[in-house]
Design a protein around this motif. Structure first.
Motif, PDB file in Angstrom:
ATOM      1  N   ALA A  51      -3.749   1.722   5.063  1.00  0.00           N
ATOM      2  CA  ALA A  51      -3.977   1.694   6.508  1.00  0.00           C
ATOM      3  C   ALA A  51      -2.641   1.389   7.169  1.00  0.00           C
ATOM      4  CB  ALA A  51      -5.013   0.642   6.877  1.00  0.00           C
ATOM      5  N   GLU A  52      -2.251   2.223   8.141  1.00  0.00           N
ATOM      6  CA  GLU A  52      -0.957   2.060   8.791  1.00  0.00           C
ATOM      7  C   GLU A  52      -1.110   1.953  10.300  1.00  0.00           C
ATOM      8  OE1 GLU A  52       1.877   4.541   5.703  1.00  0.00           O
ATOM      9  OE2 GLU A  52       0.974   5.631   7.384  1.00  0.00           O
ATOM     10  N   VAL A  53      -0.392   1.006  10.879  1.00  0.00           N
ATOM     11  CA  VAL A  53      -0.266   0.913  12.330  1.00  0.00           C
ATOM     12  C   VAL A  53       0.967   1.730  12.687  1.00  0.00           C
ATOM     13  CG1 VAL A  53       0.152  -0.588  14.297  1.00  0.00           C
ATOM     14  CG2 VAL A  53      -1.330  -1.362  12.435  1.00  0.00           C
ATOM     15  N   LEU A  65      -1.041  -1.927   5.469  1.00  0.00           N
ATOM     16  CA  LEU A  65      -1.923  -2.724   4.625  1.00  0.00           C
ATOM     17  C   LEU A  65      -2.472  -1.755   3.591  1.00  0.00           C
ATOM     18  CD1 LEU A  65      -3.274  -5.526   4.239  1.00  0.00           C
ATOM     19  CD2 LEU A  65      -5.161  -4.677   5.651  1.00  0.00           C
ATOM     20  N   ARG A  66      -2.335  -2.112   2.310  1.00  0.00           N
ATOM     21  CA  ARG A  66      -2.799  -1.175   1.287  1.00  0.00           C
ATOM     22  C   ARG A  66      -3.450  -1.917   0.125  1.00  0.00           C
ATOM     23  NH1 ARG A  66       0.529  -0.771  -3.190  1.00  0.00           N
ATOM     24  NH2 ARG A  66       2.530  -1.823  -2.960  1.00  0.00           N
ATOM     25  N   LEU A  72      -4.306  -6.447  -2.706  1.00  0.00           N
ATOM     26  CA  LEU A  72      -3.987  -6.134  -1.317  1.00  0.00           C
ATOM     27  C   LEU A  72      -2.518  -6.447  -1.035  1.00  0.00           C
ATOM     28  CD1 LEU A  72      -5.570  -5.179   1.196  1.00  0.00           C
ATOM     29  CD2 LEU A  72      -5.904  -7.584   1.759  1.00  0.00           C
ATOM     30  N   HIS A  73      -1.837  -5.513  -0.386  1.00  0.00           N
ATOM     31  CA  HIS A  73      -0.418  -5.653  -0.059  1.00  0.00           C
ATOM     32  C   HIS A  73      -0.220  -5.415   1.436  1.00  0.00           C
ATOM     33  CE1 HIS A  73       0.501  -5.306  -4.380  1.00  0.00           C
ATOM     34  NE2 HIS A  73      -0.444  -4.385  -4.379  1.00  0.00           N
ATOM     35  N   PHE A  74       0.718  -6.141   2.036  1.00  0.00           N
ATOM     36  CA  PHE A  74       1.018  -6.004   3.465  1.00  0.00           C
ATOM     37  C   PHE A  74       2.516  -5.880   3.664  1.00  0.00           C
ATOM     38  CE2 PHE A  74       2.091  -8.208   7.514  1.00  0.00           C
ATOM     39  CZ  PHE A  74       1.588  -7.252   8.376  1.00  0.00           C
ATOM     40  N   GLU A  75       2.908  -4.936   4.532  1.00  0.00           N
ATOM     41  CA  GLU A  75       4.310  -4.761   4.891  1.00  0.00           C
ATOM     42  C   GLU A  75       4.418  -4.665   6.406  1.00  0.00           C
ATOM     43  OE1 GLU A  75       6.659  -1.853   2.302  1.00  0.00           O
ATOM     44  OE2 GLU A  75       4.570  -1.218   2.064  1.00  0.00           O
ATOM     45  N   PRO A  83       7.616  -6.992   1.589  1.00  0.00           N
ATOM     46  CA  PRO A  83       6.175  -6.871   1.335  1.00  0.00           C
ATOM     47  C   PRO A  83       5.586  -8.202   0.867  1.00  0.00           C
ATOM     48  CG  PRO A  83       7.413  -5.203   0.125  1.00  0.00           C
ATOM     49  CD  PRO A  83       8.402  -6.136   0.715  1.00  0.00           C
ATOM     50  N   VAL A  84       4.304  -8.378   1.158  1.00  0.00           N
ATOM     51  CA  VAL A  84       3.591  -9.595   0.772  1.00  0.00           C
ATOM     52  C   VAL A  84       2.348  -9.190  -0.009  1.00  0.00           C
ATOM     53  CG1 VAL A  84       2.395 -11.641   1.641  1.00  0.00           C
ATOM     54  CG2 VAL A  84       4.387 -10.768   2.862  1.00  0.00           C
ATOM     55  N   THR A  85       2.110  -9.840  -1.131  1.00  0.00           N
ATOM     56  CA  THR A  85       0.885  -9.638  -1.896  1.00  0.00           C
ATOM     57  C   THR A  85      -0.129 -10.665  -1.417  1.00  0.00           C
ATOM     58  OG1 THR A  85       2.112  -8.836  -3.801  1.00  0.00           O
ATOM     59  CG2 THR A  85      -0.116  -9.623  -4.209  1.00  0.00           C
ATOM     60  N   LEU A  86      -1.323 -10.189  -1.046  1.00  0.00           N
ATOM     61  CA  LEU A  86      -2.320 -11.061  -0.423  1.00  0.00           C
ATOM     62  C   LEU A  86      -3.483 -11.432  -1.329  1.00  0.00           C
ATOM     63  CD1 LEU A  86      -2.446  -9.240   3.015  1.00  0.00           C
ATOM     64  CD2 LEU A  86      -1.204 -11.336   2.455  1.00  0.00           C
TER      65      LEU A  86
END
Length: 121
Positions: A51-53, A65-66, A72-75, A83-86
């Motif tokens: 999912a991209e903004v 967010l992928r 789950l990963h967020f950039e 990047p952050v691993t959630l």
């Protein structure tokens, strides 16, 4: 005869590869003017997704967010944050309203201030 067989086999292989690659992009509800939220599945029975903004005018990706089927990963690309691993994707993938849950998660992540050391990848 041989050329025809190769051509048909090529079409079959290309079709199989295309169908295994997930879905095209779909716009999700997003309440921020000047931005869009785009979702695409990449496999694992829709457990792998991105999912991209994006900036509405330029289509530049601001945040991503992928889920890689499990994690789950967020950039935050707009500010070049690492990047952050959630953790697990299970809560989003198991949500009855997955599209809304993804939008809410991205909104909350973008509202939070990035901190040094957040990246755990």
């Amino acid at each position: 005869m041989r050329r025809g067989l190769l051509f048909v086999m090529g079409l079959v292989c290309a079709s199989a590869a295309w169908s295994a690659g997930g879905t095209g992009s779909t716009a999700l509800a997003w309440k921020h003017p000047g931005e869009t939220l785009v979702y695409r599945s990449c496999g694992c029975a829709d457990a792998c997704w991105v999912a991209e903004v994006r900036d509405r005018r330029t289509s530049a990706v601001k945040a991503r967010l992928r889920c890689d089927c499990e994690v789950l990963h967020f950039e935050r690309l707009a500010v070049a944050a690492p990047p952050v691993t959630l953790g697990s994707c299970e809560a989003l993938n198991g949500s009855e309203h997955k599209a809304d849950a993804i939008g809410e998660a991205l909104d909350a992540l973008l509202q939070a201030k990035p901190r040094a050391g957040d990246a755990v990848e």
